[in-house]
Write an enzyme that holds these catalytic residues in place. Sequence first.
Site, PDB file in Angstrom:
ATOM      1  N   HIS A 184      -6.470  -8.769  -4.900  1.00 46.49           N
ATOM      2  CA  HIS A 184      -7.655  -7.927  -4.292  1.00 46.49           C
ATOM      3  C   HIS A 184      -8.336  -7.491  -5.577  1.00 46.49           C
ATOM      4  CE1 HIS A 184      -5.782  -7.353  -0.107  1.00 46.49           C
ATOM      5  NE2 HIS A 184      -5.952  -8.532  -0.393  1.00 46.49           N
ATOM      6  N   SER A 226      -7.682 -13.915   0.077  1.00 49.31           N
ATOM      7  CA  SER A 226      -8.233 -12.512  -0.110  1.00 49.31           C
ATOM      8  C   SER A 226      -8.799 -12.535  -1.475  1.00 49.31           C
ATOM      9  CB  SER A 226      -6.933 -11.730   0.282  1.00 49.31           C
ATOM     10  OG  SER A 226      -6.502 -11.765   1.614  1.00 49.31           O
TER      11      SER A 226
END
Length: 303
Positions: A240, A194
């Site tokens: 993230h 991610s």
Amino acid sequence: MSSSPRFGQMREGGQVPQNCPRHPHAPAVSVCKRCGRPTCVDCTVRTEVANVCPDCLSQRSSFRSYQDSLERGRTRPKVAKDASVTKVLIVVTTVVSLLAMFYRPLMGALAFSPLVAYAQPWRFLTVGLVHAGFFHLGLNMLSLYLFGPALERYLGRWRFVAVYLVSIIGGSVMVLLVGLALPGQLLGWTVGASGGLFGLFAGLLVVERLRGSDTTTLLIFLAINFGYGFFVSNVSWQGHLGGIVFGALATWVIVNLARPKPGVTARKQQRTQVLAVSGIVALEVVLALLSYWLLLSSAISVF
């Protein structure tokens, strides 16, 4: 060396710079239609439309296809037919992730944990090769399949890989940095690509902004996906965030250093980009080392 144009060559626009960056003592007779650099007689390469320089002639895949698609009115990323690096990343990540799901020691050897990574630093990068389950893997690989080719075709292969890897490392570094404020998270484990994907999302946003395009849709998409991590458990919003920060930084640096500059060859620009990306990786290393130093200092002071 003759300073007169060869048959079929002509001066463009009536005003051509007086020297060639590759041969400083040779007067320029044309200008490259792609990068705008002046070219002398020996450096001018004829095409059907206008002349180009040898550097631009050798760069047939970088900074081309994605720009063309945007100019034709496509505002949504389109899966590239020749996005070979994206396909390799998908295959390698899928194979390793599936193996790790069935052979748990492999998962334990590649996943990221801030405290364990102090002695095993490869985990900062290998975290992007393992996933928590089939849904996690499928969602990330689908995102890479949909958005990766657009940035790969715009940046070129090695630049695209650089942004992706820098973003994954940046995600791990951010997990470590947040762990300084929240020590309980230092014992946790993180898996997934991610961080790299959010770095690619941020890279697309930077590219569009630099092109002067409307980035509202991309910005909303990025904000929704980032905010999702605060409402769902077991989602590393820290990774993230790190991917966004370092992915945007790497893309911005690469794109700006790739812009044509008078008297600077494409090969020299490539060397500068490599040094700049290396500098970003060095910054990540310094942040990680500084974090570990602060953790050790805190532990020593307690005892």
